[in-house]
Design a protein around this motif. Structure first.
Motif: not given
Lengths: 349, 583
Positions: B432-454
């Motif tokens: 629940g820390s702000p840092g963790m949330r920022i990381l989660e959002e960044t990772l989610e976005k990047a993973i979805l981008e990879e999904f789209r590429t595949i």
């Protein structure tokens, strides 16, 4: 500029750790070294056979799965047995090879073991100093390599765009040839591009399964800046192979573009143009020069959605050309593919 | 539309849904009242615990905000522990001492395998002597991983190195000797892929020999059997992909029906990470492989709620910052995909996770620093609420782990979970820390981008065939090498504060003696000789089942009674061919 060092690299049998060797291969070729890459999960016999056939200066082995003392020793012993002890052997295995192991291995004839943390420059310097300018390469079949056939072997040229499946197709043809004719001897001359002013990564062997056989002689050539998909040494090698007592000789070009017609002046007896079913539009098809001269056109990847259309279009395209051309649809990656069977029959007849 | 594209859409739809709930919590008084009522009930349901120093804490950490929007964001966006989308964890209580009589997660799982079956058996007994639940995690030697017999040409040196040598059903009996395979508290994990169906068939046959047919339904454990990641990263696939997937589906169809407690596949990012992938690539390729298996098994007519709960995942945990939240994001994406694209129920939405600390992060130079590296990775793994965990031994860069370092690695987990107060008092102490949330959002976005590429490349199978994942991983590995070479990626003892090589005392190395290797070869030959009259026919029958489209796994259960691993793979090669490597 001819590369002064030629190496064969491989990962031992039952070992799939190819990450380190892939990186090292790239570093080698960027420093002017020609590398024949045999791939992973390769037996000592496969490695030694390939090293002798390819006329390399040394063998580099990257081992991460244990058993390295025995494996390296087997490679050295086999080289000696084949009277090829002049081919050097070096290798590494990150932290899996201990100093104590390395001492034993070096005593058994391994030139050098690199440990984790060795800078790439040191490895390259070693390869150049230890193996550079060792001997002149000649266009000659190594000892024990020639076949027994008295007449000249038919030579089949295989060309086509990169990624169309040329190497796979040859390997599948070899499988059939060896099965139908157990005493057959086959020669393969394969080509890979050199990076201008640098070395070359000759990687066709790494994807071959059935051609790792004592009955198959294979040599990989770098184009060394020559256009058209072949090498300055090609003609000499083809001649040597044709007279080498083999039952058939395959010549595979590098991946070519639309305009290229690599086989000139009766270099080969039969030419096959291999293309993938996803070549794009009909207009693209019109531009492919090889379609006018190839004896057989293979439309590979027949499992792609557009394959039936492709076969029909290619058929129409060559109908207007010279007579006797054939179109064969294959799925070379499929085991026992009937299309490849059909091509095999065509070549044997 | 392809599954991956639909998953991307579902994740976006879920984000819109969460935003809508936040808005309603703030603007819609009736909705707000219901939400706050639920929130108060949740709060009231949380037990308190007293620490040894006497302070009192709740067993679950919840946001302290009273803002209804924030509460809605937590409940719908992250999910209360054990609730959709399972960002915090798939169960309500993970490592807390048992409450209500339920056993807490007991995550320590130690990988072992060396020498012959009886050597590994002895190690297993040593490792588990004080454990309540027996979790055996098995490493196999090279010849076994590649489906070869110990008497095959050129493999002698590899017998029993890096794992245990298994050639026959009899070896399998020796391997788990003196363990009660049908016991509720015992589970067996086998790290094998290419020949997984054959090895599992040997395990089932061995269990049946020892305990009778009734034991089969009780067998608990997993085989890795993740063929896609083998093509993409680890190179331990032996049959062509299409045939491998068919053998896998046959095995899953069989275990779903007859071994209801078995996990027939462990969808693995670990080897993708170890081969060089970035954490985002690891997550994206692993999840997309997982969804591909779901499509495959559904295509075989299996119901997602039957096999879905028996899928499990295996991720790497290294020292890069992404690992603070990577598994949290994976759980969310899996849950949304399974629920919204595949219509799975809750049991199949839960991403069951095994984590292993990163082997690649360990180095031989100054190898005792590896204890520290592994301890930090362990912390990150538990921070991500892993369901089970393996901690690497510090001596792994140069040998099969010796007993001392295996014990230290196991104890590191006990220190973290039992000795420190980090995980035993309160769930989600750090989330629940702000840092963790920022990381989660960044990772989610990047993973979805990879999904789209595949997806653009035609989906996972097409991308795999085009070597997409493989080349991406190689590129990342190359970059990693460059960074460690030029020092932009600091590694203590290697490119910073270098350990003196002079003072490097080589530790004890575990190797299998020649005489043991010869013993394995000799008894395999005896097995073959004893079964020489049955084996040819059994192999013919197996080949017949492959050709006719029957269930290969069901047939293998018979074949392994009289044929060795190498005899079986050899015959299957004739029928389906060999895997063609790509470089």
């Amino acid at each position: 500029m001819a590369a002064s060092v030629r190496l064969l690299t491989a990962v031992p049998i039952c070992d799939g750790h190819d990450s380190a060797i892939s990186t090292i291969n790239l570093e080698f070729i960027h420093h002017g070294i020609e590398v024949v890459y045999l791939g992973y999960h390769r037996s000592a016999r496969d490695i030694v056979r390939a090293a002798i056939q390819e006329g390399v200066d040394a063998i580099g082995i990257s081992s991460y799965n244990g058993g390295h003392v025995e494996f390296f020793a087997e490679v050295v012993a086999l080289l000696k047995k084949q009277r090829a002890a002049k081919i050097g052997v070096f290798g590494g295995g990150g932290g899996t090879i201990t100093k104590a192991d390395a001492t034993i291995m070096q005593r058994k004839g391994v030139d050098r073991i690199f440990f984790a943390g060795t800078p790439m420059e040191e490895m390259i310097r070693f390869a150049r100093e230890a193996y550079g300018g060792r001997r002149r390469r000649s266009v000659k079949l190594p000892r024990f390599s020639a076949g027994k056939r008295k007449t000249m072997a038919p030579c089949i040229g295989i060309t086509g765009p990169g990624g169309a499946g040329k190497t796979t197709l040859i390997d599948e043809l070899v499988l059939r040839w060896l099965k139908v004719q157990p005493d057959a001897r086959i020669a393969i001359l394969s080509h890979d591009p050199s990076i201008v002013g640098k070395g070359a990564l000759l990687g066709d062997r790494a994807t071959m399964i059935y051609s790792q056989d004592d009955r198959v002689f294979m040599r990989s050539l770098a184009t060394r800046g020559r256009a058209g998909g072949l090498s300055p040494e090609t003609a000499q090698w083809v001649r040597t192979m044709k007279h080498g007592g083999f039952d058939v000789v395959f010549v595979e070009t590098v991946g070519i573009g639309q305009e290229a017609m690599p086989f000139r002046s009766k270099l080969v007896d039969k030419s096959i143009f291999v293309m993938s079913a996803d070549y794009g539009s009909q207009l693209q098809l019109q531009k492919i020069a090889m379609l006018d001269v190839a004896d057989i056109v293979v439309v590979n990847k027949g499992d792609l959605a557009g394959a039936p259309t492709a076969v029909a279009e290619v058929g129409r395209r060559i109908e207007r050309g010279r007579s006797g051309q054939r179109v064969i649809a294959t799925v070379a990656k499929r085991h026992r593919d009937p299309g490849v069977d059909c091509l095999f029959e065509e070549l044997r007849s | 539309m392809s599954a991956l594209a639909r998953i991307c859409e579902s994740v976006e739809a879920h984000a819109r849904f969460v935003r809508e709930q936040i808005r309603r919590a703030r603007e819609d008084s009736k909705f707000r009242a219901a939400l706050l009522k639920r929130w108060r009930a949740i709060r009231a349901s949380i037990a308190t615990v007293q620490t040894p120093t006497g302070i009192e804490l709740p067993t679950l950490a919840l946001p302290t905000s009273n803002d209804p929007g924030e509460i809605a964001r937590y409940l719908f966006g992250e999910g209360f522990p054990g609730e959709f989308p399972f960002v915090n964890s798939i169960y309500r209580e993970m490592y807390l001492p048992g409450s209500g009589g339920r056993m807490p997660e007991e995550p320590t799982r130690l990988f072992a395998g060396l020498g012959l079956a009886e050597d590994t058996n002895e190690r297993f007994h040593y490792l588990t002597q004080h454990q309540r639940s027996i979790r055996l995690s098995t490493a196999f030697d090279g010849p076994t991983l590649y489906g070869m017999d110990s008497d095959a040409d050129g493999v002698f040196g590899k017998i029993g190195e890096g794992g245990v040598a298994i050639d026959t059903v009899e070896d399998m009996e020796r391997l788990y000797d003196r363990f009660a395979l049908g016991d509720e508290r015992l589970s067996v994990s086998m790290t094998i892929n290419g020949p997984a169906p054959i090895i599992l068939a040997m395990y089932v046959a061995a269990a049946q020999r020892r305990f009778g047919g009734k034991v089969i339904r009780k067998l608990r454990g997993t085989v890795q059997a993740d063929i896609l990641k083998e093509v993409q990263a680890q190179n331990e696939i032996i049959f062509p992909l299409e045939a491998s997937l068919r053998f896998l589906a046959d095995m899953v169809a069989h275990t779903t029906e007859h071994l209801p407690r078995w996990y027939p596949i462990s969808i693995s990012g670990y080897h993708i990470g170890e081969a060089g992938a970035t954490p985002v690539q690891q997550a994206a390729y692993t999840l997309s492989n997982g969804f591909t298996y779901v499509e495959l098994f559904r295509g075989r007519g299996l119901a997602v709620d039957r096999f879905g709960p028996r899928l499990s995942f295996f991720l790497d945990c290294g020292l890069d910052v992404e690992y603070v939240a990577l598994a949290r994001v994976c759980r969310k994406l899996w849950a949304i995909g399974m629920r919204d694209v595949f219509g799975a129920g809750e049991a199949a939405q839960r991403l069951k996770l095994h984590t292993q600390t990163s082997g690649r992060s360990l180095i031989a130079l100054g190898f005792k620093n590896n204890l520290t590296r592994t301890a930090i990775e362990l912390f990150l793994a538990y921070l991500n609420a892993t369901n089970s965990c393996h901690s690497n031994s510090a001596d792994e860069p140069f040998t099969t782990p010796g007993e001392e370092y295996v014990r230290l690695a196991a104890h590191a987990q006990s220190i973290l979970l039992e000795e420190t107060g980090l995980f035993r008092h309160m769930m989600n102490l750090f989330t629940g820390s702000p840092g963790m949330r920022i990381l989660e959002e960044t990772l989610e976005k990047a993973i979805l981008e990879e999904f789209r590429t595949i997806d653009r490349l035609g989906g996972v199978l097409a991308a795999t065939e085009q070597r997409y994942q493989r080349s991406q991983i190689q590129e990342a590995a190359h970059l990693y090498e460059q960074q460690t070479g030029d020092g932009t990626r600091p590694i203590i003892g290697l490119n910073r504060y270098p350990a003196s090589t002079e003072s490097f005392v080589e530790p004890k190395v575990v190797r299998t003696p020649r005489s043991r290797k010869q013993l394995q070869v000799d008894r395999l030959r005896k097995f073959k000789h004893r079964h020489r009259h049955q084996s040819a026919r059994a192999l013919d029958e197996l080949a017949g089942v492959v050709e006719s489209g029957g269930n290969v796994f069901a047939e293998l259960l018979k074949t392994v009674e009289c044929c060795s691993l190498g005899q079986i793979t050899g015959r299957l090669f004739e029928v389906v061919g060999r895997f063609r490597p790509s470089v």
